[in-house]
Design an enzyme around this catalytic site. Structure first.
Site, PDB file in Angstrom:
ATOM      1  N   ASP A 261       0.882  -1.156   0.000  1.00  0.00           N
ATOM      2  CA  ASP A 261       0.000   0.000   0.000  1.00  0.00           C
ATOM      3  C   ASP A 261       0.925   1.212   0.000  1.00  0.00           C
ATOM      4  O   ASP A 261       2.101   1.123   0.371  1.00  0.00           O
ATOM      5  CB  ASP A 261      -0.961   0.015   1.185  1.00  0.00           C
TER       6      ASP A 261
HETATM    7  C1  BGC Z   1      -4.891   3.332  -0.220  1.00  0.00           C
HETATM    8  C2  BGC Z   1      -4.954   2.312  -1.322  1.00  0.00           C
HETATM    9  C3  BGC Z   1      -4.756   2.980  -2.643  1.00  0.00           C
HETATM   10  C4  BGC Z   1      -3.438   3.729  -2.638  1.00  0.00           C
HETATM   11  C5  BGC Z   1      -3.120   4.451  -3.923  1.00  0.00           C
HETATM   12  C6  BGC Z   1      -3.654   4.198  -0.313  1.00  0.00           C
HETATM   13  O1  BGC Z   1      -3.743   5.254   0.571  1.00  0.00           O
HETATM   14  O2  BGC Z   1      -4.968   2.703   1.023  1.00  0.00           O
HETATM   15  O3  BGC Z   1      -6.168   1.627  -1.286  1.00  0.00           O
HETATM   16  O4  BGC Z   1      -4.829   2.051  -3.683  1.00  0.00           O
HETATM   17  O5  BGC Z   1      -3.466   4.686  -1.598  1.00  0.00           O
HETATM   18  O6  BGC Z   1      -3.957   5.531  -4.099  1.00  0.00           O
END
Ligand code: BGC
Length: 739
Positions: A261
């Protein structure tokens, strides 16, 4: 002589590779091509492919003609292009897309065909936008209705989410785009998502929180998976040995890429050894947030390179990570056969609308007030901010730049036309703002009137209305249904309950439409005629809602989670722990409720009844169930049992019913829930029509995870196959025995 021979060999090998490099040869098996590419890559090139080079992309191997890997959110539509090194949208004018309904809605359809349609449609949009990885779908379990991100997930039940995630994955990947199933694992709250260490027993882990991921990996064959922010066993999930090495890659044999993540990696050595393959979004120390993202300083960039160069680690793990990333590139960007894709097609809008229509849940319908009868309606009053507020912008990373979003009020007006007067009153002011990462709704929802003035206007208009449709609920603002923070209350925010109560005093025909991705308290539910659980439905929101309210479509959605009467009825809050204030340090959160999540908990409570149970939803027609029968009284561990029930549409119009199968284990060595969902089928029946619905029960449906044996176990003894229309509406029970 030696020199000449050497030269000749060099020339030959160069020649061979120039004409026919295996890594580019489509006739060769992918694994062979991967090994060939790997051999040709320099150390630096290998390092380059395992961390980000921009907010959403990682480098390919340009020298070898291996393309970059482009990812994008996910999971309800393809996010607008952002600047190379900033979250703000890039301001392109060709990246507006279709917003599909939120995943809670998809789960509420209880229809795997809708999940396939969803996957194929969004996959085509991702492909057209040149994305190789779609950051979604999310399958974290709805442990608490306060979780700010529940709307991106598929409800409280592992079986339901497993059955719905698989076709989504298959649909997307059939378009040559990888899904990145998230957030693996145990990311069940937002406020302290970076520093919450989840403590739970193995039974809860295996029976509740992992099955949907496992299904996505083993049945869906997802090509990537996203490590989550939280910790488990005091180790971040993004480099968690147990989750990634032992379970995901070990027990499940996952051959894809573990993507972090964004900012989920915190330690180079752990990331090297514990299964992290591709690092995104890290804000490195000193060069942090807001400034450059400093990709070289990523944990899997120069720090890793240095460890190798200094001999502290070998390249064995690196090669394994690169293999996986190359495999992902071969499956996506280097797959010449993948279709071209398209965005904003009629078919995609139709899919979005259909999924929305199938997911809307009719919770209450006193005196059959719905569907709205235009022959009886001169004046229809619509009240509430959610009738006019765009919901595709906001909520965090799933925020979209939709080509259009038809709002509930507009959808109703389009459908009703001049057949009745549609009047709007605001009722309350929630959050009038609307922007995310520089994508703005362009709406001005400011209203300076006081709550009393707004209520006075609404009740005045309601007095002579034939129908009053209150459209409220949550929204995508901070502490509502939004990433990064959880809800602070179970009640509806702002003063919506006051508005509903006031309306119900002046008019009997109140229809409450709750737009949310989570359960909310409904203390006024006996005062209103109808309640409709609506969701964030995306581009066609208003049309889907209008179809159901007007009766063009017969509602057939069922709740994917329990709507508790009060928050304390939810096990995470009564038995377990749920931390809702910000904390800076890592702390433990104990999932003391174990496997008793959602209906698995409410089923055991004698005094507590949910306001609306899991699996519940009404229709404009009625169904009766015959007596379910089994083809035998006993089954063996390697055999099966077939349970059949006849379902009849006893009303006057066509409708769909979700027939549910729960299994009860009457006696077992370890505690088990009263019953667990192990099958469901959505059947369409014309008025008066009957159909037989059959379920095949195998050992898997009878098993629990024995944490001492570390194995799924089906213990011989007495079981029941329960046919039901919801977790509390039991239509018939068939006892049987496992020999
Ligand atoms: C989120 C993810 C997301 C990623 C990219 C993170 O803050 O938890 O679900 O895909 O950002 O935007």
């Amino acid at each position: 002589m030696k020199k000449i021979l050497f030269g000749l060999t060099m020339l030959m090998s160069l020649n061979v590779s120039a004409q026919n490099p295996v890594y580019l040869d489509e006739t060769k098996p992918v694994e062979e091509r991967i090994e060939d590419a790997l051999k040709r890559m320099t150390l630096r090139e290998k390092i380059n492919v395992i961390h980000a080079q921009s907010k959403f992309s990682s480098a390919g191997v340009p020298r070898l003609g291996i393309p970059e890997l482009w990812t994008d959110d996910g999971p309800h539509g393809i996010r607008a292009e952002v600047l190379w090194d900033q979250w703000n949208q890039a301001g392109w004018t060709n990246d507006s897309i279709v917003a599909f309904p939120a995943l809670t809605c998809l789960a509420a359809t209880w229809n795997p065909e809708m999940a396939l349609l969803y996957g194929e449609s969004i996959g085509e949009e991702a492909r057209y936008r040149n994305k190789s990885v779609l950051l979604g779908p999310g399958v974290n379990i709805n442990r608490s209705p306060l979780n700010g991100r529940s709307f991106e997930y598929m409800g409280e039940d592992p079986y339901l989410s497993s059955k719905m995630v698989v076709p989504y994955v298959q649909g997307v990947q059939s378009k040559g785009v990888a899904t990145c199933v998230k957030h693996f694992a145990l990311n069940n709250s937002e406020t302290n998502r970076n520093n919450e260490n989840v403590v739970l027993d193995d039974r809860a882990l295996y029976e509740i929180y992992l099955p949907a991921f496992k299904a996505a990996v083993i049945e869906g064959k997802t090509w990537s998976i996203m490590g989550s922010y939280n910790l488990y066993q005091n180790q971040h999930a993004c480099h968690n040995k147990r989750l990634l090495v032992d379970i995901l890659k070990g027990e499940w044999g996952f051959d894809g890429v573990v993507i972090s993540d964004w900012g989920g990696v915190h330690n180079t050595m752990e990331a090297i050894t514990n299964g992290m393959d591709l690092e995104f979004g890290t804000w490195t120390n000193g060069l942090t947030e807001g400034a450059s993202n400093a990709y070289d300083n990523y944990y899997l960039a120069v720090p890793y390179l240095k460890l190798i160069q200094s001999g502290k680690v070998t390249t064995a793990e690196l090669d394994e990570k690169v293999r996986r990333v190359l495999r992902l590139i071969y499956r996506t960007a280097m797959n010449k056969n993948r279709p071209y894709g398209n965005i904003c097609s009629e078919a995609h809008y139709a899919a979005a609308q259909k999924i929305g229509e199938e997911g809307i849940v009719l919770l209450q319908n006193k005196n059959k007030i719905l569907p709205i009868d235009l022959n009886k309606a001169k004046k229809i009053l619509v009240v509430g901010e959610n009738a006019i507020k765009m919901m595709t912008v906001g909520g965090g990373s799933s925020s979209l730049k939709a080509q259009h979003e038809i709002l509930p009020l507009d959808g109703l007006k389009m459908r009703i036309g001049d057949r009745a007067k549609v009047v709007y009153a605001r009722g309350y002011v929630g959050d009038p703002t609307g922007s995310y990462n520089n994508v703005t709704t362009g709406q001005d929802l400011n209203d300076s009137r006081t709550p009393a003035e707004l209520i006075a206007e609404a009740t005045m208009e309601a007095a002579d209305a034939d129908y009053v449709i209150f459209i409220g609920g949550l929204n995508k603002s901070n502490h509502q249904d939004a990433e990064g923070a959880d809800r602070l209350q179970y009640d509806l925010p702002y003063n919506q309950s006051d508005v509903i109560n006031a309306l119900s005093k002046v008019n009997k025909n109140i229809i409450v439409v709750n737009i949310s991705g989570n359960a909310v308290a409904m203390p006024w539910r006996n005062e209103v005629s109808a309640i409709v659980q609506d969701w964030y439905l995306g581009s066609q929101a208003g049309l889907s809602l209008a179809s159901v309210l007007m009766g063009d479509v017969n509602p057939s959605g069922k709740l994917p989670y329990t709507i508790y009467e009060k928050l304390e009825d939810c096990s995470a809050h009564s038995v377990g722990e749920f931390v809702n204030e910000r904390r800076k340090q890592v702390y433990d959160v104990h999932y003391k409720e174990g496997i008793f999540v959602g209906y698995r908990y409410t089923d055991m409570q004698k005094k507590v009844q949910p306001a609306f149970p899991f699996g519940y939803g009404l229709s404009y027609t009625t169904f009766t169930y015959g007596k379910p029968v089994a083809d035998a009284k006993t089954m063996t561990a390697d055999g099966k049992l077939i349970v059949t029930v006849t379902v009849k549409n006893t009303g006057t119009r066509e409708g769909q019913e979700v027939v549910q199968l729960y299994i009860a284990d009457k006696k077992s060595s370890l505690p088990r829930p009263v019953k667990e969902l192990k099958g469901f089928q959505k059947v369409r029946l014309a008025a008066g029509e009957s159909k037989e619905v059959s379920f095949t029960i195998e050992k898997e449906a009878l098993s629990f995870f024995d944490d001492m044996k570390h194995a799924w176990v089906a213990e011989p003894g007495k079981f029941e196959a329960i046919i039901a229309a919801s977790a509390t509406d039991i239509k018939g029970v068939v006892p049987f025995e496992l020999k």
